[in-house]
Design an enzyme around this catalytic site. Structure first.
Site, PDB file in Angstrom:
ATOM      1  N   TYR A 510       2.294   6.146   5.203  1.00 56.45           N
ATOM      2  CA  TYR A 510       2.065   7.550   4.852  1.00 56.45           C
ATOM      3  C   TYR A 510       2.142   8.414   6.107  1.00 56.45           C
ATOM      4  O   TYR A 510       1.198   9.108   6.463  1.00 56.45           O
ATOM      5  CB  TYR A 510       0.708   7.697   4.159  1.00 56.45           C
ATOM      6  CG  TYR A 510       0.684   7.095   2.771  1.00 56.45           C
ATOM      7  CD1 TYR A 510       1.017   7.855   1.660  1.00 56.45           C
ATOM      8  CD2 TYR A 510       0.340   5.762   2.567  1.00 56.45           C
ATOM      9  CE1 TYR A 510       1.001   7.315   0.383  1.00 56.45           C
ATOM     10  CE2 TYR A 510       0.330   5.208   1.303  1.00 56.45           C
ATOM     11  CZ  TYR A 510       0.660   5.994   0.212  1.00 56.45           C
ATOM     12  OH  TYR A 510       0.653   5.458  -1.045  1.00 56.45           O
ATOM     13  N   GLU A 546       5.269   2.027  -0.950  1.00 53.78           N
ATOM     14  CA  GLU A 546       4.496   3.249  -1.180  1.00 53.78           C
ATOM     15  C   GLU A 546       4.846   4.266  -0.102  1.00 53.78           C
ATOM     16  O   GLU A 546       5.012   3.910   1.073  1.00 53.78           O
ATOM     17  CB  GLU A 546       2.979   3.006  -1.126  1.00 53.78           C
ATOM     18  CG  GLU A 546       2.386   2.259  -2.298  1.00 53.78           C
ATOM     19  CD  GLU A 546       0.853   2.155  -2.188  1.00 53.78           C
ATOM     20  OE1 GLU A 546       0.226   3.035  -1.544  1.00 53.78           O
ATOM     21  OE2 GLU A 546       0.300   1.191  -2.739  1.00 53.78           O
TER      22      GLU A 546
END
Length: 653
Positions: A510, A546
């Protein structure tokens, strides 16, 4: 993160935690777990609807056992409320103490069974089956315990014939005690923390701590059914397939329980009902000429093609001929992994998909058909060809649609939040092995399932993680040699002790969100470095499993600022520019986090849950959904052999 608890006497902790910690099985129960289907020899009765419900708010959460609530109707031992099944119980009422309840809850349903089930000289077997219940279940029928099960996301069942046969006209009373407590040795793990500062907390106050970022919904989440089979019955079927351009082989194994004297015949039918191959006996191979292969969505004009394998068993029992019939959907496809590619039917497959959750308003994690169908329509509108079952196995009904629609699945067990050193010990390991046995037993025949994931973001840099994941992955491969195995990591590439044992590297990151928040400009360098470090170390294909950013729908900012829809779009585009370079080399997929907003525990960084969805929790698109849609259809058009009408995706505009 923690979910609020309540008062509980310390002396009764053993009941709440001990049942969970001490009653776990050393191995999965023997036998198959075929999905209940109506066939000429089988019937099923769905038990969904309203059940009687009570949460045990006694100080030790043990009143239900002390007073033996299972011995008589629940309404006779105190007040009950209606509770829909399937659903989570947390959001159904206006009671805040039920929203965050930790401990034992009780369900009950009384049903009348068809007379024909009860009066056929014991040749009918009756089975009570739960699609799932979170987390630890004990089930009684008419006051007799029939089964207990640990784990919140996989099916379990019990043969209840001996309890209810010979009792026509008498209601069958089903009682379930369900405990949602998580301990260091459950999957997912958690811990109970007692707050002993009496100046700040009430006496015996405790909270449930978890190390995963979604709400620990609890309840009977999937369908409950009663179904019948003959007393001699088909217990399990295992199918694997191989293929070339002109011929396919379907290898099968069938197990029968109840007699050793039986015959088996098999017929494989295409979608028009034509028999294309036949066989007999408990093991063998069916040869299919010019097969229709199972292809992923957007890789073929007819994705998700499944044949029907009809298995017919005949046996003589006490002079009577018993016949059992079961039909299994079969997709013919192969999976192969190289150092740079993921091949389905020999063709390179690129995962352009999503991560999901079983999560929605009011129903929590309860199976809901309108929601399921809406989600699949959104997936196909998006041009998504795949998803990961983050972070637990999804309902069988969802998996059926993946098979039928050609949506490729990375099937993940509930190994999320494995952070504490004690969660890598032998007790946890043994339970993890059982969970993989149950998951593979359930989903082994699904063509949509192309890879198993044994965990998400564990503390894989810890020393015991090496033996732990080596063992879990080896066990998984022994159970199913036909599929690759992975786990999803967020550890440093140089420190990850489980990565040597996976077939595909799945990495979460992220950049510009949890790392360097607000700095979109760092993404190209950091993401490129991430990919190159992992590939140089392992020479295995990589999926970005992700990535994403929270966005509050309707919040706008230009230049983009965190939590705005513009920032979410900008982050995606920065990631995509790197993906486009690396997918020419060894990156084989990208899965956005997340498909839709979802509920989490309360916290100062969560405003009514996690907002990283490209759709809202109510399944309305944010701006990022259109960015992703444009990208996914472009990728599909570049790599597919689809007719122009499908390439234009006009069907989904």
């Amino acid at each position: 993160a923690s979910a609020g608890g309540g008062g509980m006497a310390g002396g009764c902790r053993l009941l709440l935690l001990g049942l969970l910690a001490g009653l776990g099985r050393a191995a999965a129960p023997p036998g198959g777990m075929l999905y209940p289907r109506d066939t000429p020899s089988r019937e099923r009765k769905e038990l969904g609807g309203l059940w009687s419900f009570r949460a045990d708010f006694s100080p030790g959460r043990d009143a239900g056992f002390a007073q033996r609530w299972y011995q008589r109707p629940l309404r006779q031992t105190g007040p009950v409320i209606d509770m829909p099944v399937p659903s989570s119980f947390n959001d159904i009422t206006q009671d805040p103490s039920l929203e965050n309840y930790v401990g034992w809850v009780w369900y009950e349903k009384e049903v009348l069974l068809p007379l024909r089930w009860l009066q056929d000289n014991l040749n009918t077997r009756m089975v009570l089956r739960f699609g799932s219940a979170h987390y630890y279940s004990i089930v009684w029928v008419n006051g007799v315990q029939v089964v207990e099960h640990e784990g919140g996301h996989l099916p379990f069942e019990a043969d209840i014939s001996s309890i209810i046969q010979g009792s026509p006209g008498i209601p069958c009373r089903i009682t379930v005690a369900l405990n949602n407590t998580l301990t260091p040795h459950t999957l997912p793990p958690g811990s109970i923390q007692y707050m002993n500062d009496k100046t700040r907390y009430p006496k015996n106050y405790f909270v449930q701590n978890i190390r995963f970022d979604f709400f620990n919904y609890a309840g009977i989440h999937r369908p409950v059914v009663l179904y019948t089979t003959p007393s001699v019955y088909i217990d399990d079927i295992t199918v694997t397939t191989t293929s070339s351009e002109s011929v396919a082989m379907v290898q099968y194994q069938v197990s029968v329980v109840g007699s050793t004297l039986y015959s088996l015949s098999l017929s494989l039918r295409d979608q028009e009902g034509k028999v294309v191959a036949t066989g007999d006996g408990p093991a063998g191979e069916l040869k299919v000429l010019n097969p229709n292969l199972w292809w992923p969505y957007l890789m073929h004009e007819n994705p998700g093609y499944c044949y029907s394998l009809e298995v017919k068993m005949q046996a003589q029992v006490n002079g009577a001929l018993l016949e059992d019939v079961y039909t299994l959907p079969v997709g013919i496809r192969t999976v192969h992994v190289t150092s740079t590619q993921f091949l389905i039917n020999g063709r390179p497959f690129y995962f352009h998909g999503v991560n999901k959750h079983e999560d929605a308003d009011i129903r929590g994690k309860g199976l809901d058909w309108p929601l399921v169908v809406k989600d699949f329509n959104l997936l196909r509108w998006l041009g998504a060809n795949s998803f990961r079952t983050s972070h637990y196995p999804y309902a069988e009904e969802i998996m059926d649609l993946c098979d039928a629609y050609g949506i490729v699945v990375i099937d993940e067990c509930p190994g999320v939040g494995i952070k504490m050193p004690e969660s890598f010990g032998n007790k946890s390991l043994q339970h993890h092995l059982v969970v993989m046995e149950e998951l593979i037993r359930r989903d082994k025949n699904r063509p949509s399932v192309v890879m198993w994931s044994v965990a998400n973001e564990p503390a894989s840099e810890l020393p015991p993680a090496a033996y732990y994941f080596k063992t879990v992955i080896a066990h998984t491969k022994a159970l199913d040699p036909s599929r690759p195995v992975t786990f999803v990591t967020d550890a440093n590439y140089a420190l990850d002790r489980g990565a040597p044992y996976v077939d595909v590297i799945c990495v979460n990151s992220y950049f510009s969100w949890y790392h360097d928040p607000g700095h979109l400009e760092v993404i190209p360098l950091q993401l490129t470095t991430q990919f190159e470090d992992w590939y140089k170390t392992y020479q295995k294909p990589i999926i970005q499993s992700e990535y994403g950013a929270d966005s509050v729908p309707g919040l706008h900012s230009d230049p983009p600022l965190m939590f705005s829809e513009e920032y979410q779009k900008a982050m995606l585009r920065e990631y995509h520019s790197v993906f486009d370079k690396k997918r020419k080399e060894y990156v084989i997929g990208e899965l956005i986090w997340n498909f839709a907003d979802f509920m989490t525990n309360q916290g100062t960084t969560r405003v009514l849950g996690n907002k990283k969805g490209i759709f809202t929790r109510q399944r309305q698109p944010k701006s990022a959904a259109f960015v992703l849609r444009e990208r996914y259809w472009k990728i599909a058009n570049e790599s597919s052999c689809l007719p122009p009408i499908i390439k234009s995706h006009s069907l989904f505009l």
